[in-house]
Design a protein around this motif. Structure first.
Motif, PDB file in Angstrom:
ATOM      1  N   MET A   1      63.307  22.185  -1.635  1.00 55.16           N
ATOM      2  CA  MET A   1      63.677  23.563  -1.377  1.00 55.16           C
ATOM      3  C   MET A   1      63.939  23.872  -0.202  1.00 55.16           C
ATOM      4  SD  MET A   1      63.347  26.767  -2.646  1.00 55.16           S
ATOM      5  CE  MET A   1      62.476  26.310  -4.024  1.00 55.16           C
ATOM      6  N   GLY A  16      62.465  32.077  -4.202  1.00 55.56           N
ATOM      7  CA  GLY A  16      61.116  32.113  -4.680  1.00 55.56           C
ATOM      8  C   GLY A  16      61.386  33.082  -6.203  1.00 55.56           C
ATOM      9  N   THR A  17      59.765  33.341  -6.526  1.00 58.19           N
ATOM     10  CA  THR A  17      59.852  33.868  -7.675  1.00 58.19           C
ATOM     11  C   THR A  17      59.297  35.384  -7.582  1.00 58.19           C
ATOM     12  OG1 THR A  17      59.192  33.989 -10.039  1.00 58.19           O
ATOM     13  CG2 THR A  17      57.545  32.872  -8.636  1.00 58.19           C
ATOM     14  N   ALA A  43      56.912  28.307 -13.349  1.00 59.69           N
ATOM     15  CA  ALA A  43      57.620  28.362 -12.251  1.00 59.69           C
ATOM     16  C   ALA A  43      56.934  27.370 -11.053  1.00 59.69           C
ATOM     17  CB  ALA A  43      57.695  29.785 -11.602  1.00 59.69           C
ATOM     18  N   TYR A  48      58.581  26.311  -7.517  1.00 59.33           N
ATOM     19  CA  TYR A  48      58.637  27.412  -6.962  1.00 59.33           C
ATOM     20  C   TYR A  48      57.391  27.516  -5.887  1.00 59.33           C
ATOM     21  CZ  TYR A  48      62.351  29.441  -9.803  1.00 59.33           C
ATOM     22  OH  TYR A  48      63.655  29.705 -10.490  1.00 59.33           O
ATOM     23  N   ARG A  49      57.642  27.723  -4.735  1.00 60.70           N
ATOM     24  CA  ARG A  49      56.470  27.896  -3.907  1.00 60.70           C
ATOM     25  C   ARG A  49      56.269  29.462  -3.110  1.00 60.70           C
ATOM     26  NH1 ARG A  49      55.521  24.640  -6.619  1.00 60.70           N
ATOM     27  NH2 ARG A  49      55.031  22.348  -6.335  1.00 60.70           N
ATOM     28  N   ILE A  51      55.861  32.816  -3.857  1.00 58.25           N
ATOM     29  CA  ILE A  51      55.515  33.638  -4.892  1.00 58.25           C
ATOM     30  C   ILE A  51      55.186  35.179  -4.199  1.00 58.25           C
ATOM     31  CG2 ILE A  51      53.699  33.900  -6.752  1.00 58.25           C
ATOM     32  CD1 ILE A  51      54.994  31.027  -6.727  1.00 58.25           C
ATOM     33  N   ILE A 237      64.438  36.634  -4.665  1.00 62.16           N
ATOM     34  CA  ILE A 237      63.349  36.232  -5.394  1.00 62.16           C
ATOM     35  C   ILE A 237      63.361  36.544  -7.022  1.00 62.16           C
ATOM     36  CG2 ILE A 237      61.550  36.161  -3.686  1.00 62.16           C
ATOM     37  CD1 ILE A 237      61.330  39.400  -4.049  1.00 62.16           C
ATOM     38  N   LYS A 239      63.148  36.677 -11.030  1.00 64.93           N
ATOM     39  CA  LYS A 239      62.170  36.385 -11.978  1.00 64.93           C
ATOM     40  C   LYS A 239      62.551  36.191 -13.382  1.00 64.93           C
ATOM     41  CE  LYS A 239      60.654  39.722 -13.987  1.00 64.93           C
ATOM     42  NZ  LYS A 239      60.437  41.087 -13.801  1.00 64.93           N
ATOM     43  N   GLN A 246      64.376  29.917 -15.380  1.00 60.87           N
ATOM     44  CA  GLN A 246      63.591  29.420 -13.976  1.00 60.87           C
ATOM     45  C   GLN A 246      64.134  28.119 -13.566  1.00 60.87           C
ATOM     46  OE1 GLN A 246      59.433  28.882 -15.118  1.00 60.87           O
ATOM     47  NE2 GLN A 246      59.129  31.449 -14.812  1.00 60.87           N
ATOM     48  N   ASN A 249      67.947  29.024 -12.028  1.00 60.38           N
ATOM     49  CA  ASN A 249      67.749  29.588 -10.846  1.00 60.38           C
ATOM     50  C   ASN A 249      67.357  28.704  -9.684  1.00 60.38           C
ATOM     51  OD1 ASN A 249      68.356  32.143 -12.225  1.00 60.38           O
ATOM     52  ND2 ASN A 249      65.826  32.642 -12.277  1.00 60.38           N
ATOM     53  N   LEU A 250      66.642  27.757  -9.738  1.00 67.28           N
ATOM     54  CA  LEU A 250      66.219  26.637  -8.822  1.00 67.28           C
ATOM     55  C   LEU A 250      67.693  25.933  -8.657  1.00 67.28           C
ATOM     56  CD1 LEU A 250      62.937  25.012  -9.474  1.00 67.28           C
ATOM     57  CD2 LEU A 250      63.478  26.414  -7.500  1.00 67.28           C
TER      58      LEU A 250
END
Length: 269
Positions: A1, A16-17, A43, A48-49, A51, A237, A239, A246, A249-250
């Motif tokens: 990340m 992030g999300t 996520a 994802y970290r 949040i 971020i 969602k 998800q 998106n990453l």
């Protein structure tokens, strides 16, 4: 990340999300809470970290429980929440303290990585006392980073009269419908990190142009938007309740847009 440095020396994930529809019926912002945090679990499992939640989302407790029970050490996460600009939460200093303590309890954590004022507090004295309590909690090490959300340049300049800690983040709308370029330039110039909510709100015409830009990279219009924002220094971020989206998106972290394509998107209207 990928991470970026904030003005307090801490690092925050660049992607992030959001969570504003997680744990709710019909995945609706105003839906009744139903305890279904499978989208957040997905996520987290994908990596994802960062949040992002808020008191007004009504799901702080569900988000906190999901993070607490995921089996990943707390220090790997960057948890954000936000205080609403209303008397129920910011009437006086003791009310602000009670609000922050409730967030800590809801999130089941000893500290919150980023606490934002969710929207401008128009009463300057109330804004001042709220910020002073946030600074107090930074001093207690119960909040690591403080910032604002939906603040204009004028709102941020107003804070210079009393803030001893400069906001580290301003979470704002930024997407093809409104890139918010002038505000983002001001924030970056002043070492305040812009963070985009609703980063993928776009018209069909925008999507067509972005799809063409993405073809040589093998990326979707949504991935192009996210990469564009991150390349210009904006935290995003997005969602989704769909694990495939998800993951996609990453995957926007896996390529770089050319200068030419960045300029094309700059002029997208």
């Amino acid at each position: 990340m990928e991470k970026v440095r904030l003005n307090n020396g801490l690092s925050i994930p660049l992607l992030g999300t959001g969570t504003n529809t997680y744990g709710k019926e019909d995945n609706s912002y105003n839906g009744e809470l139903n305890g279904d945090y499978s989208a957040l679990q997905s996520a987290i499992a994908l990596g994802y970290r960062l949040i992002d939640t808020a008191i007004s989302y009504r799901n702080e407790a569900g988000v906190g429980e999901t993070v607490k029970n995921c089996g990943i050490p707390r220090e790997e996460f960057f948890l954000t929440t936000k205080i609403p600009p209303s008397d129920d939460y910011t009437k006086d200093k003791e009310t602000v303290r009670q609000t922050i303590e409730q967030s800590l309890e809801n999130l089941q954590t000893d500290y919150i990585d980023l606490y934002l004022i969710h929207k401008p507090i128009e009463d300057e004295e109330q804004l001042k006392l709220t910020w002073e309590v946030l600074e107090e909690y930074v001093g207690k090490n119960k909040i690591k980073t403080i910032g604002v959300s939906n603040f204009t340049e004028e709102h941020i300049k107003q804070m210079e009269a009393f803030a001893t800690i400069k906001p580290a983040v301003n979470q704002i709308q930024s997407n093809p419908n409104n890139w918010n370029d002038d505000l983002i330039k001001y924030l970056l110039k002043n070492d305040i990190r812009p963070q985009a909510w609703g980063p993928m709100n776009a018209t069909d015409e925008h999507k067509e142009v972005l799809t063409e830009i993405g073809k040589p990279y093998g990326k979707s219009w949504a991935q192009v938007i996210l990469r564009y924002q991150m390349q210009r220094g904006v935290i995003v971020i997005p969602k989704s309740h769909n694990p495939e989206n998800q993951k996609a998106n990453l995957d926007s972290l896996s390529f770089l847009l050319s200068d030419e394509d960045m300029t094309k998107i700059d002029h997208l209207t």
